[in-house]
Every structure is written in structure tokens, then in C-alpha cells.
Design a protein around this motif. Structure first.
Motif, PDB file in Angstrom:
ATOM      1  N   SER A  53       0.710  -1.227   0.001  1.00 19.05           N
ATOM      2  CA  SER A  53       0.043  -0.061   0.039  1.00 19.05           C
ATOM      3  C   SER A  53       0.609   1.339  -0.039  1.00 19.05           C
ATOM      4  N   VAL A  54       2.116   1.455   0.497  1.00 18.13           N
ATOM      5  CA  VAL A  54       2.905   2.509   0.682  1.00 18.13           C
ATOM      6  C   VAL A  54       3.986   2.818  -0.252  1.00 18.13           C
ATOM      7  N   VAL A  55       4.400   1.704  -1.079  1.00 23.60           N
ATOM      8  CA  VAL A  55       5.344   2.007  -1.991  1.00 23.60           C
ATOM      9  C   VAL A  55       4.906   2.336  -3.261  1.00 23.60           C
ATOM     10  N   ASP A  56       5.104   3.430  -3.855  1.00 25.79           N
ATOM     11  CA  ASP A  56       4.810   4.023  -5.188  1.00 25.79           C
ATOM     12  C   ASP A  56       6.046   3.582  -6.420  1.00 25.79           C
ATOM     13  N   ASN A  57       6.422   4.734  -6.689  1.00 26.32           N
ATOM     14  CA  ASN A  57       7.398   4.665  -7.835  1.00 26.32           C
ATOM     15  C   ASN A  57       8.564   4.486  -7.344  1.00 26.32           C
ATOM     16  N   GLY A  58       9.142   4.682  -6.197  1.00 26.35           N
ATOM     17  CA  GLY A  58      10.414   4.405  -5.800  1.00 26.35           C
ATOM     18  C   GLY A  58      10.912   2.958  -5.349  1.00 26.35           C
ATOM     19  N   ALA A  59      12.062   3.015  -4.748  1.00 28.12           N
ATOM     20  CA  ALA A  59      12.373   1.641  -4.420  1.00 28.12           C
ATOM     21  C   ALA A  59      12.497   1.395  -2.967  1.00 28.12           C
ATOM     22  N   ILE A  60      12.141   0.124  -2.809  1.00 28.22           N
ATOM     23  CA  ILE A  60      12.145  -0.226  -1.227  1.00 28.22           C
ATOM     24  C   ILE A  60      13.346  -1.267  -0.789  1.00 28.22           C
ATOM     25  N   LEU A  61      14.042  -0.973   0.155  1.00 26.24           N
ATOM     26  CA  LEU A  61      15.362  -1.696   0.546  1.00 26.24           C
ATOM     27  C   LEU A  61      14.838  -2.603   1.746  1.00 26.24           C
ATOM     28  N   ILE A  62      14.739  -3.815   1.553  1.00 22.48           N
ATOM     29  CA  ILE A  62      14.152  -4.692   2.609  1.00 22.48           C
ATOM     30  C   ILE A  62      15.449  -5.409   3.101  1.00 22.48           C
ATOM     31  N   ILE A  63      15.773  -5.426   4.472  1.00 26.93           N
ATOM     32  CA  ILE A  63      16.923  -5.887   5.320  1.00 26.93           C
ATOM     33  C   ILE A  63      16.772  -7.328   5.547  1.00 26.93           C
ATOM     34  N   ASN A  64      17.294  -8.275   5.157  1.00 24.53           N
ATOM     35  CA  ASN A  64      17.001  -9.855   5.296  1.00 24.53           C
ATOM     36  C   ASN A  64      17.892 -10.282   6.048  1.00 24.53           C
ATOM     37  N   ASN A  65      17.502 -10.692   7.416  1.00 25.98           N
ATOM     38  CA  ASN A  65      18.476 -11.517   8.237  1.00 25.98           C
ATOM     39  C   ASN A  65      17.838 -12.658   8.949  1.00 25.98           C
ATOM     40  N   ALA A  78      13.793 -15.572   8.522  1.00 29.90           N
ATOM     41  CA  ALA A  78      12.877 -15.941   7.803  1.00 29.90           C
ATOM     42  C   ALA A  78      11.669 -14.865   7.540  1.00 29.90           C
ATOM     43  N   TYR A  79      11.934 -13.675   8.150  1.00 31.85           N
ATOM     44  CA  TYR A  79      10.650 -12.912   8.157  1.00 31.85           C
ATOM     45  C   TYR A  79      11.112 -11.700   7.205  1.00 31.85           C
ATOM     46  N   GLY A  80      12.317 -11.443   7.243  1.00 21.92           N
ATOM     47  CA  GLY A  80      12.869 -10.588   6.295  1.00 21.92           C
ATOM     48  C   GLY A  80      12.814 -11.285   4.648  1.00 21.92           C
ATOM     49  N   LYS A  81      13.043 -12.189   4.791  1.00 24.88           N
ATOM     50  CA  LYS A  81      12.898 -13.205   3.645  1.00 24.88           C
ATOM     51  C   LYS A  81      11.206 -13.166   3.037  1.00 24.88           C
ATOM     52  N   ARG A  82      10.360 -13.200   4.093  1.00 24.70           N
ATOM     53  CA  ARG A  82       8.966 -13.300   3.601  1.00 24.70           C
ATOM     54  C   ARG A  82       8.698 -11.868   3.115  1.00 24.70           C
ATOM     55  N   MET A  83       9.436 -10.678   3.841  1.00 29.55           N
ATOM     56  CA  MET A  83       9.185  -9.467   3.090  1.00 29.55           C
ATOM     57  C   MET A  83       9.355  -9.365   1.665  1.00 29.55           C
ATOM     58  N   CYS A  84      10.728 -10.034   1.246  1.00 28.56           N
ATOM     59  CA  CYS A  84      11.098 -10.054   0.005  1.00 28.56           C
ATOM     60  C   CYS A  84      10.212 -10.621  -1.030  1.00 28.56           C
ATOM     61  N   GLU A  85       9.250 -11.786  -0.237  1.00 22.91           N
ATOM     62  CA  GLU A  85       8.545 -12.479  -1.173  1.00 22.91           C
ATOM     63  C   GLU A  85       7.108 -11.794  -1.465  1.00 22.91           C
ATOM     64  N   ILE A  93      15.103  -3.705  -3.335  1.00 19.95           N
ATOM     65  CA  ILE A  93      16.276  -4.202  -3.144  1.00 19.95           C
ATOM     66  C   ILE A  93      16.737  -5.073  -1.730  1.00 19.95           C
ATOM     67  N   GLU A  94      17.180  -6.329  -2.087  1.00 22.18           N
ATOM     68  CA  GLU A  94      17.379  -7.019  -0.688  1.00 22.18           C
ATOM     69  C   GLU A  94      18.675  -6.768  -0.197  1.00 22.18           C
ATOM     70  N   PHE A  95      18.690  -6.536   0.891  1.00 19.35           N
ATOM     71  CA  PHE A  95      19.933  -6.152   1.866  1.00 19.35           C
ATOM     72  C   PHE A  95      20.074  -7.359   2.721  1.00 19.35           C
ATOM     73  N   LYS A  96      21.058  -8.326   2.496  1.00 22.82           N
ATOM     74  CA  LYS A  96      21.240  -9.557   3.130  1.00 22.82           C
ATOM     75  C   LYS A  96      22.269  -9.139   4.326  1.00 22.82           C
ATOM     76  N   SER A  97      21.865  -9.633   5.389  1.00 26.14           N
ATOM     77  CA  SER A  97      22.571  -9.560   6.804  1.00 26.14           C
ATOM     78  C   SER A  97      22.715 -10.887   7.636  1.00 26.14           C
ATOM     79  N   SER A  98      23.745 -11.002   8.346  1.00 32.29           N
ATOM     80  CA  SER A  98      23.961 -12.009   9.244  1.00 32.29           C
ATOM     81  C   SER A  98      22.809 -12.349   9.928  1.00 32.29           C
ATOM     82  N   PRO A  99      22.172 -13.575  10.143  1.00 37.53           N
ATOM     83  CA  PRO A  99      21.021 -13.949  10.964  1.00 37.53           C
ATOM     84  C   PRO A  99      21.630 -14.023  12.423  1.00 37.53           C
ATOM     85  N   ILE A 100      22.803 -14.111  12.692  1.00 44.59           N
ATOM     86  CA  ILE A 100      23.321 -13.968  14.277  1.00 44.59           C
ATOM     87  C   ILE A 100      24.204 -12.790  14.672  1.00 44.59           C
TER      88      ILE A 100
END
Length: 373
Positions: A76-88, A90-97, A107-114
């Protein structure tokens, strides 16, 4: 009436008080009646007040699991720009999905899970993208606060500072931290926060909600709808005018949520966090005595959930451990990280130190039993 007390050490739904359970036993009511609108108005206002000023933010309610709230924001809130999703996790991954399904420019920004998020690397990623992108830059950053994949607590205050610097709206999935860890949306620069009724607020499963900065939310009015049920602005606008959801709400669950809010205010979020941390310290001490290793270092841990590396000993299996504990009134959860075999123990909900002590004793008995064989 006595209700059997099960201690849920899974990361939600959490253990609830009997008073929250009994709050669901109410006369039948049509949710379009003014009386029920008053219940939802109370819930919306008080949820907002736990983390923000009701003059600047508002709570939008949905029937559904926590993922419904997250999907509502992203769609609902992202229009023409880009969204960067921090994925560290399962739930960051779900946002990417979700972003992939809605064909968002993400843009997926991968980070350490620990380990903690590398804030310098994150800022460099944002700066580099905005310099190289000719038309639209990054308008939103999305991050999980408490990533229950491992029990890591992400530094949303640090991420919020970067977002403020680059005029970016921050979206926070606070599913397993809201009402358990003190949060101040304005100080942390959070524009949208998602959570649900069945985690640290200690209600029943079935309601999710978005706490949104009103100024930011009003700017989404003209974004073309990508769905019907989960459109955030339309749900907000309808509720503002009618104190009703657009579609049928889970009535009894909302009565339970009202009671859970009352109990959270009585305890206070600060004291609840202190209780959770006291339970966690007892848990950690017990795990150390049993020589069970924890996955996440103390400085990165939420103290709301602990991932435990499965012991490499003869006779152990998670399924047998789960069943042994379940038969004795405790529920635990398997791990969710692929690289290491773990199981998880959460200490959120209506749980007290004495119950964690009892859990540790039963855990000790289990390992004593398998050692004899």
C-alpha cells in the motif's frame, strides 16, 4: 471454571491469562453496532499510545495473522520509488517474497542471521543506489525488529537514523517485540509498524494491526490499489469515519485484545520487559548448567527468544524432546535457520520466573533420562 495451563515457549501465539481467555465470552453482537465500534476505537487508540502519540500516529486494524499487516504496508505505501528490505532471517525473506509478488522495485540487503546489521554497509548501499538510479531513489526501508528465526534484535534505532538522514520512510515488523520491548516511533523514526494480537501484547490470535504516521499515511491516498482487503489507506479512512473495519472483524478476539491491552497498561511495558528478561536470565543460566550452547551472542540477543544449538549426543532427537516437554505442559519450537540445527525457546507471554525454573528442571530430567540409555 478451571482452564488447564499450558506454557507456550514457542514464539507465538503466546501464553495468555485466564482473564484474556474469558473476555471472549460475551453476548453476540453485530460488529456494525456503535457499542462494538467503541471497543475498536479503544483498541486502536490504546495500541497507538503504547508506542506513539495519538496526535501523530494511528492504528489500523485487520482480521488476519501478522503477515496480513506486513503485506498491507508493503502493498500500500510503496509507489514509484524503491524499497530496501533488510533480510537476516525468515521474516525478512518473507518481506522479499511479498515484494516479489506485488512486483515492487525492491533491493534485498542480506545481513547475518546471528550478528548485528552492518550500518556502514547499509548506508553505503543506500547512497550508491541513490547516486546510480537516474529516476527514483530508495523511498522506504523495511526491517524486522525482533527476528524470531534466531532471536536476534536488530538495531532499528540505528537504521532509523540512516533513514532520517536520507529522507526515507522506515517500515518495522515489530511482530514479536511490540508491547514486550519499549518502542518510541518518533524517536526511532518509524513511519509504519506492524504487529499482531497474539505475541507480547498477550492477546489471542486473529487480529493484526499497522501503527502508522498519519502524515505519511495520508500521502499514500493517491497510490493505485494493488489489492482489496489489505489496502491500508482505505482501511484507515473507513475506520476514521465509522469506527468499523470494512469487512467482518473477529469479534471475540477483539474483546480479548481489549482485555490484554488493559493488562499491559497495568503491568507497563517497561515492567513486562523486565519480567521477560528475568525469565531469560533464568533460562540462560539453566542452559549453561546443562552445557547447551546458544546460537546468538548476548549483545545481539533480544532476550525474548533463544536459539539453542542441538546437542550432538546419543539418544537425542528434537521430536522426542518436544513430546517429553509437551506431555508435561511445555511447548517448544524447532529451529528455522538452515545452516545450524537448533531449537527455539521463547519467554514471551503470561510467563513467570518460577515457570521457567520448572521448565529447566524438566529439561534436565529429559537429558538425564537419555544419558541412562
Amino acid at each position: 471454571m478451571d482452564i488447564k495451563r499450558n506454557i507456550l515457549l514457542n514464539p507465538g501465539p503466546a501464553t495468555t491469562s485466564d482473564s484474556v481467555k474469558f473476555a471472549q465470552v460475551v453476548p453476540d453482537i453485530c460488529p456494525r453496532e456503535n457499542d462494538f465500534g467503541t471497543v475498536m476505537e479503544f483498541i486502536s487508540l490504546e495500541l497507538t499510545n503504547l508506542v506513539a502519540s495519538s496526535g501523530k500516529c494511528t492504528t489500523v486494524l485487520f482480521g488476519g495473522s501478522g503477515t496480513a499487516a506486513v503485506e498491507s504496508i508493503l502493498s500500500s505505501v510503496v509507489d514509484n520509488g524503491a524499497i530496501l528490505i533488510i533480510n537476516n532471517g525468515a521474516y525478512g525473506k518473507r518481506m522479499c517474497e511479498i515484494a516479489e509478488i506485488y512486483k515492487l522495485n525492491y533491493i534485498e540487503f542480506k545481513s547475518s542471521p546471528i550478528d548485528g546489521i552492518d550500518l556502514n554497509e547499509l548506508e553505503n548501499k543506500i547512497r550508491s543506489y541513490n547516486i546510480n538510479e537516474k529516476q527514483y531513489g530508495i523511498t522506504h526501508v523495511a526491517v524486522i525488529h525482533h527476528e524470531t528465526t534466531t532471536g536476534i534484535l536488530n538495531d532499528i534505532k540505528g537504521v532509523g537514523k540512516i533513514c532520517r538522514k536520507y529522507n526515507i520512510d522506515m517500515i518495522v515488523d515489530a511482530m514479536s517485540s511490540f508491547a514486550g520491548i519499549p518502542i518510541n516511533m518518533e524517536e526511532m523514526n518509524i513511519k509504519y509498524l506492524a504487529s499482531s494480537s497474539n505475541k507480547c501484547i498477550q492477546g489471542m490470535a486473529g487480529v493484526s494491526f499497522v501503527i502508522a504516521n498519519i502524515e505519511a499515511l495520508e500521502k499514500t491516498k493517491s497510490i493505485k490499489s494493488r489489492n482489496l482487503y489489505l489496502n491500508l489507506y482505505k482501511q484507515y479512512s473507513y475506520f476514521k469515519d465509522n469506527y468499523q473495519m470494512r469487512f467482518t472483524p473477529p469479534v471475540q478476539v477483539l474483546y480479548a485484545l481489549k482485555q490484554a491491552i488493559i493488562e499491559a497498561k497495568e503491568e507497563t511495558i517497561e515492567k513486562r520487559y523486565k519480567r521477560y528478561k528475568s525469565c531469560c536470565k533464568i533460562l540462560w543460566d539453566g542452559l549453561d548448567r546443562l552445557k547447551l550452547k546458544r546460537l546468538v551472542k548476548d549483545e545481539n540477543a533480544s532476550m525474548l527468544l533463544t536459539s539453542i544449538i542441538e546437542p550432538n549426543i546419543s539418544g537425542y532427537s528434537f521430536e522426542e524432546l518436544h513430546d517429553y516437554l509437551y506431555e508435561r505442559g511445555f511447548t517448544i519450537y524447532p529451529g528455522k535457520i538452515c545452516s545450524t540445527n537448533t531449537f527455539r525457546i521463547a519467554n514471551i507471554g503470561e510467563i513467570y520466573p518460577e515457570e521457567i525454573k520448572n521448565f529447566i528442571e524438566i529439561l534436565r530430567e529429559y537429558f538425564h533420562e537419555i544419558a541412562k540409555h
